[in-house]
Structures are given as structure tokens and as C-alpha cells.
Scaffold this motif. Sequence first.
Motif, short mmCIF file in Angstrom:
data_model
loop_
_atom_site.label_atom_id
_atom_site.label_comp_id
_atom_site.label_asym_id
_atom_site.label_seq_id
_atom_site.Cartn_x
_atom_site.Cartn_y
_atom_site.Cartn_z
N LYS A 5 0.85 -1.18 0.00
CA LYS A 5 0.00 0.00 0.00
C LYS A 5 0.90 1.24 0.00
O LYS A 5 1.60 1.50 0.97
N ASN A 6 0.86 2.00 -1.08
CA ASN A 6 1.77 3.13 -1.26
C ASN A 6 1.05 4.48 -1.20
O ASN A 6 -0.01 4.65 -1.81
N LEU A 7 1.67 5.39 -0.47
CA LEU A 7 1.24 6.79 -0.46
C LEU A 7 2.22 7.58 -1.33
O LEU A 7 3.43 7.40 -1.23
N LEU A 8 1.70 8.44 -2.21
CA LEU A 8 2.56 9.36 -2.95
C LEU A 8 2.43 10.73 -2.30
O LEU A 8 1.35 11.32 -2.27
N PHE A 9 3.54 11.23 -1.79
CA PHE A 9 3.57 12.51 -1.08
C PHE A 9 4.28 13.54 -1.97
O PHE A 9 5.39 13.30 -2.45
N ILE A 10 3.62 14.68 -2.18
CA ILE A 10 4.18 15.75 -3.00
C ILE A 10 4.32 17.01 -2.15
O ILE A 10 3.34 17.72 -1.91
N PRO A 11 5.53 17.30 -1.65
CA PRO A 11 5.74 18.55 -0.92
C PRO A 11 5.86 19.71 -1.90
O PRO A 11 6.43 19.57 -2.99
#
Length: 263
Positions: A5-11
Motif C-alpha cells: 500500500k503506497n502513499l505518494l507525497f508531493i511537498p
Amino acid sequence: MLSKKNLLFIPAFNCRTQLDRLITKLKIDDIKNYEKILIIDNCSEDRTCDYAKEAVERKKFTKFKIIRNVSNYGLGGSHKIAFKYAIENNFDFCCVIHGDDQGDINDLNKVIVSGEYNNYTCLRAGRFKPGSKLKGYSNFRIFGNHVFRIIYSMILRKNIYDIGAGLATYKMEEIKKIKFEKFVNDMSFDSFMILVFDFYKLKFDFFNVTWKEEDQISNTNLFKTATKILENLVKYKLNKEKFIKKFYTLDEQIYKYETVLEN
């Protein structure tokens, strides 16, 4: 079908044009490896999160969450918010691509689809790893980055191909064990985490990327950040345990944000 289960985080910070372009270029296939895409606007002054919201709605994407920090918590602070979100929502990995549109999500997807990221606490972009490509980078910045990575490589006795680039994967099972909440918040966060991984003997490595610099505007005080990075490294070299453990004595900061979009 991915087993993780992957989260894509975009700062993002003051990069409304670049973030709009990044989202606009995305295709459904580009984000199929992620159950949720979390954009964190670090209290930008240029309506970054509004532009991001408009781009997401224009593309008719789902599974996006956009939040705006109430204060500027730094790159490290935004990472901590993302890490906490990943842990609370049972994500196996927090994957990162910066909102300034320098990195290519296809490079990130390659290490996910291959399963290579399963083998590391952190797998991150290596802009200066043999085989990587740089487009539009000034010779001055290339030279400076090589100096820093060579110094890190010598002291850590490991090939360090980058001390801070905007593509990475973090295995949350191991990240949540190292009290990340009390680590640095500023732009030295990425290089600081390299020292943390070294201290705890956590497995990390670098992958090849294509990196470009077009209209990006640096929000970093280069001299101040460079000084902090070198200062951290010297202190770590002199007394590793004292350097790492001192951060555990700091009070944990409370990070507040507002939700701009969730679909």
C-alpha cells in the motif's frame, strides 16, 4: 497488482506553475501504483494549493488529498506530516516526488514496479549516480553537489550519490521506529536522514534518474543550508550517538494544516 500500500507525497512551496505542470502531465497509469496522493503546500505565498486543486479537478483525478500548512514548517516538517499520515492510515511506503517538477515520476515508478524498493528503508534519487542524466543544471551546482557527496561518501564509507533530491521511497515499518517526529525541519532534512540511516544501520541506496532544471526558482538559502549540512556531518563524525540522541530531547512540535481538497 502491487502487494504494498503506497502513499505518494508531493511537498510544495511557492511552485504553483511547476506543480500545475506536474499534475497536468500526469496520466492515470502514472499514479496507479499509489492508493492516495497527498499534496502538502507548506504555507506558500503564491496560491500553490489553489492551483494544485484546479489542476486535479481539471484532470478529473480521484484519490487526491491537498492540505495547506498553517505555518511554514520546512521541508522536514512537511515530511513528518506525511509520515504520520502514512502510519495512521496503514501505508507500507511513503513515496516522494517534489512539486517543483524537476524529477520524473516514471523513475520512481520503475523501482516500485520492479519491487526494488521493498529491499530498503529508503531508496532515493541519485542525480550523480553513473547513468543518471542532468538537464539544464549549472556547472556550479554540479560541482557543489559533487563536493558534498564525496565528503559524505568518505566519512560514511559508502557511495553517496546525492544528499538531497526530490524522489524517494520510505518503508514506514522502519521509519516509525526512529522517532522521526523530533528530527530537523529545515532544508537539511534529506541529508540529515542519511546520517540517521547510517547510525541505525538501516539499508538505503540510490536509483538512476533523469533530472531537469527549467524555470524552477530555489527557495533555499544555499549558503545557510550548505553550512548546516556540513555542521551536521562534522558533529556526527565527532560523536555519532550524541548527535543523533540530542534530537530526542526536543519537544515534539504540533503541526496544523487545513484540508483544501479530498476526493
